[in-house]
Design an enzyme around this catalytic site. Sequence first.
Site, PDB file in Angstrom:
ATOM      1  N   ASP A  33       0.831  -1.200   0.000  1.00 17.12           N
ATOM      2  CA  ASP A  33       0.000   0.000   0.000  1.00 17.12           C
ATOM      3  C   ASP A  33       0.867   1.253   0.000  1.00 17.12           C
ATOM      4  O   ASP A  33       1.525   1.560   0.986  1.00 17.12           O
ATOM      5  CB  ASP A  33      -0.896   0.006   1.252  1.00 17.12           C
ATOM      6  N   TYR A  38       3.302   9.540  -0.435  1.00 17.02           N
ATOM      7  CA  TYR A  38       4.402   8.894   0.298  1.00 17.02           C
ATOM      8  C   TYR A  38       5.754   9.049  -0.419  1.00 17.02           C
ATOM      9  O   TYR A  38       6.798   8.718   0.143  1.00 17.02           O
ATOM     10  CB  TYR A  38       4.129   7.388   0.512  1.00 17.02           C
ATOM     11  N   LYS A  63      -2.569   5.967  -4.363  1.00 14.53           N
ATOM     12  CA  LYS A  63      -3.688   6.877  -4.040  1.00 14.53           C
ATOM     13  C   LYS A  63      -3.499   8.261  -4.657  1.00 14.53           C
ATOM     14  O   LYS A  63      -2.364   8.727  -4.821  1.00 14.53           O
ATOM     15  CB  LYS A  63      -3.801   7.053  -2.513  1.00 14.53           C
ATOM     16  N   HIS A  96      -7.502   9.432  -1.843  1.00 13.01           N
ATOM     17  CA  HIS A  96      -6.863   9.393  -0.518  1.00 13.01           C
ATOM     18  C   HIS A  96      -7.752   9.980   0.572  1.00 13.01           C
ATOM     19  O   HIS A  96      -7.743   9.508   1.710  1.00 13.01           O
ATOM     20  CB  HIS A  96      -5.544  10.189  -0.586  1.00 13.01           C
TER      21      HIS A  96
HETATM   22  N1  LIG Z   1      -5.312   6.219   3.591  1.00 14.21           N
HETATM   23  C1  LIG Z   1      -4.789   6.942   4.553  1.00 14.21           C
HETATM   24  O1  LIG Z   1      -5.149   8.092   4.781  1.00 14.21           O
HETATM   25  C2  LIG Z   1      -3.713   6.338   5.403  1.00 14.21           C
HETATM   26  C3  LIG Z   1      -3.315   6.985   6.568  1.00 14.21           C
HETATM   27  C4  LIG Z   1      -2.330   6.381   7.345  1.00 14.21           C
HETATM   28  C5  LIG Z   1      -1.780   5.180   6.951  1.00 14.21           C
HETATM   29  N2  LIG Z   1      -2.166   4.580   5.787  1.00 14.21           N
HETATM   30  C6  LIG Z   1      -1.577   3.311   5.331  1.00 14.21           C
HETATM   31  O2  LIG Z   1      -1.630   2.365   6.395  1.00 14.21           O
HETATM   32  C7  LIG Z   1      -0.310   1.916   6.699  1.00 14.21           C
HETATM   33  C8  LIG Z   1      -0.186   1.591   8.176  1.00 14.21           C
HETATM   34  O3  LIG Z   1      -0.530   2.695   8.982  1.00 14.21           O
HETATM   35  P1  LIG Z   1       0.550   3.588   9.772  1.00 14.21           P
HETATM   36  O4  LIG Z   1       1.856   3.540   9.090  1.00 14.21           O
HETATM   37  O5  LIG Z   1      -0.081   4.911   9.970  1.00 14.21           O
HETATM   38  O6  LIG Z   1       0.612   2.934  11.221  1.00 14.21           O
HETATM   39  P2  LIG Z   1       0.750   1.474  11.882  1.00 14.21           P
HETATM   40  O7  LIG Z   1       0.897   0.423  10.869  1.00 14.21           O
HETATM   41  O8  LIG Z   1      -0.352   1.394  12.885  1.00 14.21           O
HETATM   42  O9  LIG Z   1       2.083   1.632  12.734  1.00 14.21           O
HETATM   43  C9  LIG Z   1       3.323   1.843  12.138  1.00 14.21           C
HETATM   44  C10 LIG Z   1       4.318   2.205  13.250  1.00 14.21           C
HETATM   45  O10 LIG Z   1       4.451   1.135  14.178  1.00 14.21           O
HETATM   46  C11 LIG Z   1       5.823   0.646  14.202  1.00 14.21           C
HETATM   47  N3  LIG Z   1       5.721  -0.820  14.257  1.00 14.21           N
HETATM   48  C12 LIG Z   1       5.367  -1.642  13.240  1.00 14.21           C
HETATM   49  N4  LIG Z   1       5.306  -2.917  13.656  1.00 14.21           N
HETATM   50  C13 LIG Z   1       5.614  -2.913  14.972  1.00 14.21           C
HETATM   51  C14 LIG Z   1       5.723  -3.921  15.951  1.00 14.21           C
HETATM   52  N5  LIG Z   1       5.478  -5.200  15.665  1.00 14.21           N
HETATM   53  N6  LIG Z   1       6.091  -3.560  17.209  1.00 14.21           N
HETATM   54  C15 LIG Z   1       6.337  -2.268  17.524  1.00 14.21           C
HETATM   55  N7  LIG Z   1       6.249  -1.259  16.640  1.00 14.21           N
HETATM   56  C16 LIG Z   1       5.885  -1.577  15.364  1.00 14.21           C
HETATM   57  C17 LIG Z   1       6.446   1.167  12.922  1.00 14.21           C
HETATM   58  O11 LIG Z   1       7.832   1.437  13.107  1.00 14.21           O
HETATM   59  P3  LIG Z   1       8.972   0.723  12.203  1.00 14.21           P
HETATM   60  O12 LIG Z   1       8.656   0.998  10.766  1.00 14.21           O
HETATM   61  O13 LIG Z   1      10.214   1.388  12.677  1.00 14.21           O
HETATM   62  O14 LIG Z   1       8.909  -0.725  12.539  1.00 14.21           O
HETATM   63  C18 LIG Z   1       5.707   2.483  12.730  1.00 14.21           C
HETATM   64  O15 LIG Z   1       6.259   3.512  13.532  1.00 14.21           O
HETATM   65  C19 LIG Z   1       0.568   3.084   6.222  1.00 14.21           C
HETATM   66  O16 LIG Z   1       1.921   2.704   6.073  1.00 14.21           O
HETATM   67  C20 LIG Z   1      -0.115   3.438   4.939  1.00 14.21           C
HETATM   68  O17 LIG Z   1       0.222   2.523   3.924  1.00 14.21           O
HETATM   69  C21 LIG Z   1      -3.137   5.136   5.022  1.00 14.21           C
END
Ligand SMILES: NC(=O)c1ccc[n+]([C@@H]2O[C@H](COP(=O)([O-])OP(=O)(O)OC[C@H]3O[C@@H](n4cnc5c(N)ncnc54)[C@H](OP(=O)(O)O)[C@@H]3O)[C@@H](O)[C@H]2O)c1
Length: 262
Positions: A33, A38, A63, A96
């Site tokens: 994704d 990004y 997106k 998005h």
């Molecule tokens: N459509 C939208 O508006 C939107 C908004 C936000 C996100 N997204 C998508 O959703 C994806 C995921 O959401 P997100 O990146 O916001 O947050 P998330 O997946 O909830 O959390 C990511 C964070 O948690 C850490 N992490 C990952 N696995 C871990 C584990 N097992 N233990 C401890 N820490 C961990 C990562 O650090 P490290 O990388 O250092 O491991 C990073 O800082 C995004 O990458 C993006 O593709 C979409």
Amino acid sequence: MPALGLGVYLAEEGNECLQAINWALKDGYRLIDTAAFYENEQSVGQAVKESSIPREELFVTTKLWNSDHGYDKTLRAFDKSMAEAGLDYIDLYLVHYPVENLRLDTWRAMEQISKEERCRSIGVSNYLSWHLQELLDNCTVPPAVNQIELHPYCFGDERQKTVELCQEKEIIVQCYSPLVRARKFDHPELMALAKKYEKTGAQILVRWALQMGFSVIPKSVKQHRIQENGDVFDFEISGLDMEQLNGFNVDELVCWDPSKTP
Ligand SMILES: NC(=O)c1ccc[n+]([C@@H]2O[C@H](COP(=O)([O-])OP(=O)(O)OC[C@H]3O[C@@H](n4cnc5c(N)ncnc54)[C@H](OP(=O)(O)O)[C@@H]3O)[C@@H](O)[C@H]2O)c1
């Protein structure tokens, strides 16, 4: 669409992003994704092209960014994302965010892109029930997916209403920020469940999403965490424990609040 994917928000274009995707593909992830915002579509495309996994087994989402809304701009933005990724097709192109006033014009362009078969599916992100209803009342091609922030800490009335509408209209719900950006790994009740299932807090949250019937896209650029977040297919959270998780709601958002957009 695969249920589990790798999110690459904040994965730096180049080595960091390429490596994360390579590790994820080795661990069985098949969905990546990304988004124009990004600034790593090029790395996503490169990783997909260089992978030995056949293209049709991989699923790439990107997106449309907020400043590219409107009919003509959407068409141009899609062309730009395609050029960045360098792929023959995109699997899923998402709006998005439900930008005010322009989103219906934008959707006409999304439908055009879909009809020309330049991406396999079109969908939306951050659409709450009323954004979705407006779209459903005015579209010829309905969205295939709605990607929204969803985790046990953000599962209040409006989220549930949105999920119910998606399910009624057969729109796949995909959870973003499913790990609450690692902010809850000191929550005693979550950690007690992790201990009970001999899993980590992250694995409980990913598994919750899957058992709710949602697609889920945890992000990490670290090999051991990518592996950990994907290692969720060898246990099942009981009905009672799912109920407990559903009781964690505090309407906490770590990302956008689309209810602020009229
Ligand atoms: N459509 C939208 O508006 C939107 C908004 C936000 C996100 N997204 C998508 O959703 C994806 C995921 O959401 P997100 O990146 O916001 O947050 P998330 O997946 O909830 O959390 C990511 C964070 O948690 C850490 N992490 C990952 N696995 C871990 C584990 N097992 N233990 C401890 N820490 C961990 C990562 O650090 P490290 O990388 O250092 O491991 C990073 O800082 C995004 O990458 C993006 O593709 C979409």
